[in-house]
Design an enzyme around this catalytic site. Structure first.
Site, PDB file in Angstrom:
ATOM      1  N   SER A 189      24.319  47.594  52.791  1.00  0.00           N
ATOM      2  CA  SER A 189      24.405  46.984  51.452  1.00  0.00           C
ATOM      3  C   SER A 189      25.819  46.856  50.896  1.00  0.00           C
ATOM      4  O   SER A 189      25.992  46.293  49.813  1.00  0.00           O
ATOM      5  CB  SER A 189      23.544  47.766  50.463  1.00  0.00           C
ATOM      6  OG  SER A 189      22.190  47.378  50.599  1.00  0.00           O
TER       7      SER A 189
ATOM      8  N   LYS B 154      26.930  43.446  49.765  1.00  0.00           N
ATOM      9  CA  LYS B 154      26.804  42.920  48.398  1.00  0.00           C
ATOM     10  C   LYS B 154      28.164  42.781  47.716  1.00  0.00           C
ATOM     11  O   LYS B 154      28.277  42.051  46.727  1.00  0.00           O
ATOM     12  CB  LYS B 154      25.863  43.802  47.576  1.00  0.00           C
ATOM     13  CG  LYS B 154      24.419  43.768  48.072  1.00  0.00           C
ATOM     14  CD  LYS B 154      23.516  44.630  47.199  1.00  0.00           C
ATOM     15  CE  LYS B 154      22.053  44.563  47.639  1.00  0.00           C
ATOM     16  NZ  LYS B 154      21.786  45.329  48.880  1.00  0.00           N
TER      17      LYS B 154
ATOM     18  N   SER C  50      21.683  48.273  43.926  1.00  0.00           N
ATOM     19  CA  SER C  50      21.607  47.724  45.279  1.00  0.00           C
ATOM     20  C   SER C  50      20.318  46.941  45.478  1.00  0.00           C
ATOM     21  O   SER C  50      19.571  47.141  46.439  1.00  0.00           O
ATOM     22  CB  SER C  50      21.713  48.832  46.332  1.00  0.00           C
ATOM     23  OG  SER C  50      22.093  48.297  47.580  1.00  0.00           O
TER      24      SER C  50
END
Length: 477
Positions: free
Chosen positions: A115, A118, A293
């Site tokens: 993640s 991102k 997230s």
């Protein structure tokens, strides 16, 4: 009669107990042991302190802070960076004031970012999508009598909660659509859901469908109720495999239409609009995506990046658009292969160098600023500069404080990072990563990207946290 006798017997027992309780209460009234001193073992209770009102303030990082050196970083990080729990480890640490890389371990090697991808999505959105951009969900007249079409625009945050307070902050309300439809006076017996704004598959390769029930994601469709969560207020609630149809069914139920009369289809071009609601602005959705997230938000924001750069709203189009935006801003994306915008795919690859460089540009002084003014930092590590990427710094979770870092940096080994480290986390079964920034003990801002592959997260995450905490406690000049 037997049952009744049993009840009478209990009534008799209870009556006797009442007598006993009353007698005991009478004694207690005389003895009066439950004074404040009795409860606290004879200790006297101090008066409560006067209330204190906090006044949070931003203060610039010291312009006189010593400049960190590669030698200082290497000496500080050597012991923790050699931890075998890091597995296949890559890293990059930089000084944004000088824009120089101070320390690294294979920083150009493409690895699974999880993640922390991102960070790429947020940066691309900040570069090409207006911060006040909203997504519209509409209801229009259908092609047939008594038919309504729910036209999905790409917003997964619609809520059907009775009080309007769903999973996402300031989300549009299904009840507002219902009220507008009723005010129009239109009768309805059929609901069509138009999802044609998105093309291609609902998830890419490298995603595990078991994670739908596991609560990480729902199939990426352009309208959802609370991100497709079956329990709207639980972050990792199991998700629905049919979020767009479910949104149509909920609209039907609220309008008194048989949910069995809901189907997928397309709106007629130029159909009369009956109702509309809008999402929160992009700046707010980016913050929620980063702090928590949120994979579904990341993918739908990726579609908005695609629209802004002239690409189709699909996984391939959104990933291409993200790379286009970063390349146009001068970032070297060599080695980066992204199949999504959330980092869920185990087929994603990016080097630590790129993540770190994005954070450097977010924190670095802009033309006209003096060195040493790269960031405005408060006690939680929040920062702001004149860079278009500066908001990214404030979207990052705070160690031991918020979002995906709320329960990390809380052990004696790494508590020195609590409140100071701000970073985007990344966790898959085969990858853990941390990308963010910290104010070192000399008062200098350092950015970092730390990436571990091929080790389970329960082993690699504490090892990554130890490196970030070392950066906080480092006087690395």
């Amino acid at each position: 009669m037997a049952a009744r006798r049993r009840r009478n017997m209990w009534i008799g027992v209870l009556t006797g107990l009442v007598v006993v309780v009353v007698a005991v209460a009478a004694v207690l009234i005389v003895v009066r042991p439950w004074t404040a001193e009795f409860r606290h073992g004879g200790l006297r209770i101090a008066a409560p302190p006067a209330p204190v009102k906090p006044f949070p303030q931003l203060a610039p990082a010291s312009p006189n802070a010593p400049e960190p050196s590669p030698q200082g970083l290497a000496a500080a990080l050597g012991p923790v960076a050699g931890n075998p729990d890091l597995g296949a480890f890559t890293a990059s640490v930089s000084d944004p004031d000088s824009r120089s890389v101070l320390w690294g371990v294979d920083p150009g090697k493409p690895v699974i970012p999880a993640s922390t991808a991102k960070v790429l999505t947020a940066a691309a959105a900040l570069l090409v999508v207006p911060p006040d951009k909203r997504v519209t969900t509409k209801v229009v007249a259908g092609a047939n009598p008594n038919e309504l079409v729910l036209v999905a625009g790409g917003d997964p945050t619609l809520t059907a909660q009775a009080d309007g307070k769903g999973y996402y902050k300031d989300a549009p309300r299904l009840s507002d659509l219902v009220a507008q439809v009723r005010a129009s006076g239109r009768a309805a017996d059929t609901i069509v859901v138009d999802t044609s704004v998105y093309t291609g598959p609902a998830w890419p390769s490298g995603w595990d469908p078991a994670d739908i029930e596991g609560g990480s994601w729902a199939p990426i469709e352009p309208v959802m109720i609370d991100g497709g969560r079956k329990d709207p207020l639980v972050e990792y609630s199991p998700r629905t495999p049919t979020p767009a149809l479910d949104a149509g069914r909920r609209l039907a139920a609220e309008l008194g239409v048989d949910p069995g009369k809901v189907r997928l289809g397309r709106a007629t071009p130029g159909a009369a609009e009956i109702a509309r609601v809008q999402s929160a602005p992009m700046r707010d959705r980016l913050r929620e995506m980063m702090i928590h997230s949120d994979d579904v938000l990341a993918e739908t924001i990726g579609r908005e990046i695609a629209t802004a750069t002239g690409n189709e709203q699909s996984f391939a189009g959104a990933a291409t658009a993200m790379m286009t935006a970063l390349n146009a801003a001068g970032f070297d994306t060599t080695g980066t292969t992204m199949l999504d915008n959330s980092g869920l795919s185990t087929d994603d690859r990016t080097p630590a160098r790129l993540l770190d460089r994005i954070l450097v540009e977010a924190a670095a002084p802009q033309p006209g600023q003096q060195p040493g003014t790269s960031s405005t930092v408060n006690t939680a590590g929040s920062s702001a500069t004149g860079s278009p990427l500066a908001p990214l710094l404030d979207y990052l979770p705070v160690a031991a404080g918020t979002g995906s870092l709320a329960y990390r940096f809380v052990t004696p080994r790494d508590h020195g990072g609590a409140g100071w480290v701000r970073a985007k986390t990344g966790t898959l079964s085969v990858s853990s990563a941390l990308a963010g920034y910290v104010l070192d003990s000399d008062g200098r801002v350092l950015t970092f990207a730390l990436m571990s592959n091929d080790r389970p997260p329960e082993a690699s995450r504490p090892a990554l946290d130890a490196i970030a905490a070392t950066l906080r406690n480092c006087g690395c000049s």
